[in-house]
Design a protein around this motif. Structure first.
Motif, mmCIF file in Angstrom:
data_model
loop_
_atom_site.group_PDB
_atom_site.id
_atom_site.type_symbol
_atom_site.label_atom_id
_atom_site.label_comp_id
_atom_site.label_asym_id
_atom_site.label_seq_id
_atom_site.Cartn_x
_atom_site.Cartn_y
_atom_site.Cartn_z
ATOM 1 N N THR A 71 38.690 -19.324 5.560
ATOM 2 C CA THR A 71 39.043 -19.027 6.948
ATOM 3 C C THR A 71 39.463 -20.300 7.688
ATOM 4 O OG1 THR A 71 37.473 -17.183 7.000
ATOM 5 C CG2 THR A 71 38.205 -18.040 9.115
ATOM 6 N N TYR A 99 33.539 -9.212 7.417
ATOM 7 C CA TYR A 99 34.071 -8.090 8.195
ATOM 8 C C TYR A 99 32.998 -7.094 8.633
ATOM 9 C CZ TYR A 99 38.461 -9.919 6.411
ATOM 10 O OH TYR A 99 39.512 -10.742 6.098
ATOM 11 N N ASP A 159 29.386 -6.588 4.195
ATOM 12 C CA ASP A 159 30.315 -7.692 3.966
ATOM 13 C C ASP A 159 30.029 -8.806 4.969
ATOM 14 O OD1 ASP A 159 33.068 -9.047 4.849
ATOM 15 O OD2 ASP A 159 33.229 -8.427 2.755
ATOM 16 N N TYR A 210 31.514 -4.489 7.057
ATOM 17 C CA TYR A 210 31.475 -3.102 6.609
ATOM 18 C C TYR A 210 30.569 -2.999 5.367
ATOM 19 C CZ TYR A 210 35.114 -4.794 3.389
ATOM 20 O OH TYR A 210 35.813 -5.506 2.462
#
Length: 517
Positions: A457, A189, A186, A191
């Motif tokens: 974001t 993040y 990802d 992961y």
């Protein structure tokens, strides 16, 4: 201005190094061989040779890929003229007049016309490449995360829609590519997603292995399922490969018109050389003072088709290098080569990496001269290659696919990925889905996702940031046009093909009536 001229001059000096000149000659020769063999394609050739450029300098690698691209587009005319079987779809219109000239014992004249027109079409397209690419590159400096997100969506809608000629199937292909592009880490993040416990997939699907599988290995499967037959024997070239001064004067206006047509078609994302060749051919017929020769072996028809399809090469590089939107499947593979070299299309190519970019531009100009020389000197030899049996072609391409995939990281996992995508590409072709859309989604998907997350974001999760700027709304409008454009493009291509075929049939009927009288 002076700085730009200086970079252009330095680009030519860099392109004239012995290694670059050698690679130009090798790339053009390989491209012509691939192009003149029915069943192969320019995209397939570029994908096969892509792993060989990893160890080269970025500019040298791009020059090789550009040389293969140009050589393959011209190479298709050799088999079109001599055995009435276009080596690539871009030479379909060339076969109409070229083969008629061969039947009249004018194969040499037809080949010279094709080579001469291809040279000028490709060379003139370099003018627009030098002029428009830097301007568009500077425009992208105004792009922020939201704009880059919409730009990636625009690229997906254009390619997924136009190349498949079916809105539903095109969008399905693009969606499949987007799903595959989510495999890996990802971007926000960190992961793993959909890796199924395979650590190697943490970096995502290797684009090069996917390219080789979708474009090359899938073609091997297509060829293997057909009955292996020997190709028609190429006609002998008994006449001189030349044109008189008067004949060259006749085709000059045709070449200029076809250059403009090919450039415009090339710049339009999602169009391609196959559309350009018919548009160039039909325009040549409309403006010709000798319309009666069309369908019976007209050099204007050959020149119109070949100048247009080769002019696409320079035009299609403009949106590829500046906006990251490939003009056709070949430039989608070329864009993959840029990404692999760590280069991102846009302003950096004309700023930080300007020396490399202008060296590639200069090399692209010189490639046209190599294509002219090698084409004229080697047409007779390349003609014999065009009748190579599938029984030889299939194992040779298979071996190159495996070696090329393994050479990426010297890991068998890449070979397995290539084979999986080869099967996927085969099934997609059988279902008339668009493999180029999958490749583009693999490239643009992560870029779009990364910029979408970045924009959200910055805005604290508000999607309003995606609709704030004028540029965003322009790109949204272009996305809508991109989705609807397949209908328009499909009609344009069908009309061009129908006009070419019906016009040829009418000419043949008139000729038959005259003979009977």
């Amino acid at each position: 201005m002076l700085e730009t001229l200086g970079m252009m001059g330095a680009g030519f000096l860099n392109a004239l190094t012995p290694i670059n000149l050698l690679m130009m000659a090798a790339g053009v020769s390989m491209g012509i061989i691939i192009g003149c063999m029915p069943g192969l394609s320019a995209a397939m050739g570029v994908a096969l040779m892509l792993p060989l450029t990893f160890t080269m300098k970025a500019e040298t690698g791009l020059i090789v890929l550009g040389a293969i691209y140009c050589g393959a587009i011209f190479g298709g005319s050799i088999s079109a003229i001599l055995i009435h079987t276009p080596g690539t779809p871009a030479s379909a219109a060339t076969a109409i007049e070229g083969y008629q000239m061969t039947l009249q014992g004018k194969a040499g004249k037809a080949l010279f016309t094709a080579c001469y027109a291809s040279f000028w079409g490709g060379l003139l397209s370099c003018i627009s490449l030098y002029f428009f690419a830097p301007l568009l590159g500077k425009l992208t400096l105004k792009f922020m995360s939201a704009e880059y997100f919409w730009l990636s969506i625009f690229g997906l809608t254009i390619i997924a829609g136009v190349a498949g000629k079916s809105l539903l199937k095109g969008l399905m292909s693009g969606a499949l590519g987007l799903l595959i592009s989510t495999i890996g880490m990802d971007p926000l993040y960190g992961y793993d997603r959909f890796t199924f416990g395979v650590d190697y997939l943490s970096d995502g699907i290797n684009v090069t292995a996917a390219l080789i599988g979708l474009f090359s290995m899938s073609q091997v499967f297509i060829l293997a399922e057909k009955k292996i037959t020997e190709r028609a024997r190429a006609a002998k070239v008994n006449d001189k490969m030349s044109l008189s001064r008067e004949e060259r004067k006749v085709i000059r206006p045709t070449i200029v018109r076809s250059w403009l047509i090919g450039n415009i078609v090339g710049i339009l994302p999602g169009a391609g050389a196959s559309i350009a060749c018919f548009l160039g051919y039909n325009t040549a017929k409309q403006f010709s003072k000798s319309k009666g020769l069309f369908g019976k072996g007209s050099i204007e028809g050959v020149a119109g088709s070949e100048a247009a399809n080769n002019a696409v090469t320079g035009g299609s590089l403009i949106p590829t290098l500046t906006l990251g939107i490939p003009g056709e499947s070949v430039t989608a593979v070329l864009m993959g080569g840029l990404i692999i070299q760590g280069l991102t299309p846009g302003p950096e190519l004309f700023g930080k990496y300007a020396p490399m970019t202008y060296t590639f531009f200069a090399g692209f100009v010189l490639v046209q001269f190599f294509m002219l020389g090698i084409g004229l000197l080697g047409c007779r030899g390349f003609a014999q290659i065009s009748r190579l049996s599938d029984a030889i072609l299939i194992p040779c391409v298979s071996v190159l696919c495996v070696i090329g995939s393994y050479a990426i990281h010297r890991n068998m996992v890449d070979v397995y990925i290539m084979l999986i995508f080869g099967v996927l590409g085969y099934l997609m072709r059988k279902l008339d889905l668009n493999t180029a859309a999958v490749v583009l989604a693999l490239i643009l998907g992560p870029i779009g996702e990364k910029n979408l997350l970045k924009a959200l974001t910055i805005s604290g999760g508000s999607i309003g940031i995606l609709f704030q700027s004028v540029v965003s709304w322009v790109l949204i409008a272009l996305c809508v046009v991109g989705i609807l454009s397949p209908i328009f493009m499909a009609k344009m291509e069908k009309k061009a093909e129908a006009d070419a075929v019906s016009g040829t049939d009418e000419d043949v009927e008139v000729l038959t009536e005259e003979d009977s009288v």
